[in-house]
Each structure stands twice: as structure tokens, then as C-alpha cells.
Scaffold this motif. Structure first.
Motif: not given
Length: 149
Positions: A97-121
Motif C-alpha cells: 500500500x502507498x499513501x497518495x494524494x489527488x488534486x482534483x476528485x471531480x473526474x472520479x468514476x467507478x468503473x469496477x466498484x459499486x460504491x465509494x465514499x470518503x471517510x476520515x481515518x
């Protein structure tokens, strides 16, 4: 390296080396949910997005490719985080596993997953995670987003 399932690599089972992105944005971490699949014990569990490293590929290149394919995001990899060895009933994996950042999340599309959410640790443990991802969740929950190696 953390061993989460005590039985060693079984030569009869396939073994995969996979990479996973711990994508951080605005103090939260991206959690993605698998859909129905071949293995009942992985169906509808959450995971950190990523996938197998292809022949001749570096872990960084594999991670960037997988995240573009799965989520249409361009990530910045900041640090290696935790490597987990895990044996599932039908195969085993080495999960890097790797820590990563993303500068823009507007392009987010789920091509292989059924759900996504952003949670605090601190809230990651509320989800039903794939077994190999659980040690990463525990460490993130204890340490928080700003943690590195």
C-alpha cells in the motif's frame, strides 16, 4: 511486513503481488466497495483501490495505471505505507500500500466498484473491509492521515 493469515504460500494456490492506493483528499481517505464476484468472501467488501502489477511494470506505474482504469483519477504517490502478506482460501497476495494524494476528485468514476465514499481515518473501521486491507485500516485509524512510515 505484516502477516495476517498464518499459513505460508501454498504452491497449489496462485500468489499475486498487488498494489493499493490510500488516496487522501481534504483530510479523508477514499474507500471503494467491490461488487459481486468470483469469491463470496470478497463480495461487497471495501478495499483500497489498486490491482496486480503486470510483467515489467514498477509498483508506481502499476498503481497509477490501475487508479486511472478503475477510477479515472490521476494520483500523486507520496510514500510507501504498509506491506501485508495474506492468504485467502483460493489464493494469496502480497499487498503493497502507498499513501497518495489527488488534486482534483471531480473526474472520479467507478468503473469496477459499486460504491465509494470518503471517510476520515477514525471512521474507516466502520466499514466491512477485505481481510488483506484490515491491517492497513487499523494502522491508519490509529495513526491518522498525516502518518508516514
Amino acid at each position: 511486513m505484516m502477516m495476517t493469515n498464518p499459513h505460508p504460500h501454498d504452491m497449489k494456490q496462485p500468489h499475486y503481488v498487488v498494489v493499493a492506493a490510500i488516496i487522501q483528499y481534504g483530510g479523508n481517505i477514499l474507500c471503494v466497495q467491490k461488487g459481486a464476484g468470483k469469491y463470496p468472501y470478497l463480495q461487497y467488501t471495501y478495499e483500497f483501490p489498486g490491482g496486480k502489477i503486470e510483467e515489467g511494470e514498477t509498483p508506481d506505474a502499476a498503481l497509477r495505471r490501475e487508479i486511472r482504469e478503475e477510477l479515472c483519477l490521476d494520483i500523486q504517490i507520496t510514500d510507501a505505507y504498509l506491506t501485508v502478506e495474506h492468504g485467502y482460501p483460493d489464493f494469496s497476495i502480497t499487498l503493497q500500500s502507498y499513501l497518495c494524494t489527488v488534486s482534483d476528485v471531480r473526474a472520479l468514476q467507478l468503473n469496477e466498484h459499486v460504491h465509494a465514499l470518503w471517510l476520515p481515518p477514525a471512521r474507516l473501521a466502520e466499514l466491512n473491509w477485505a481481510a488483506a486491507d484490515r491491517p492497513i485500516v487499523r494502522r491508519l485509524s490509529e495513526a491518522g492521515v498525516a502518518a508516514s512510515k
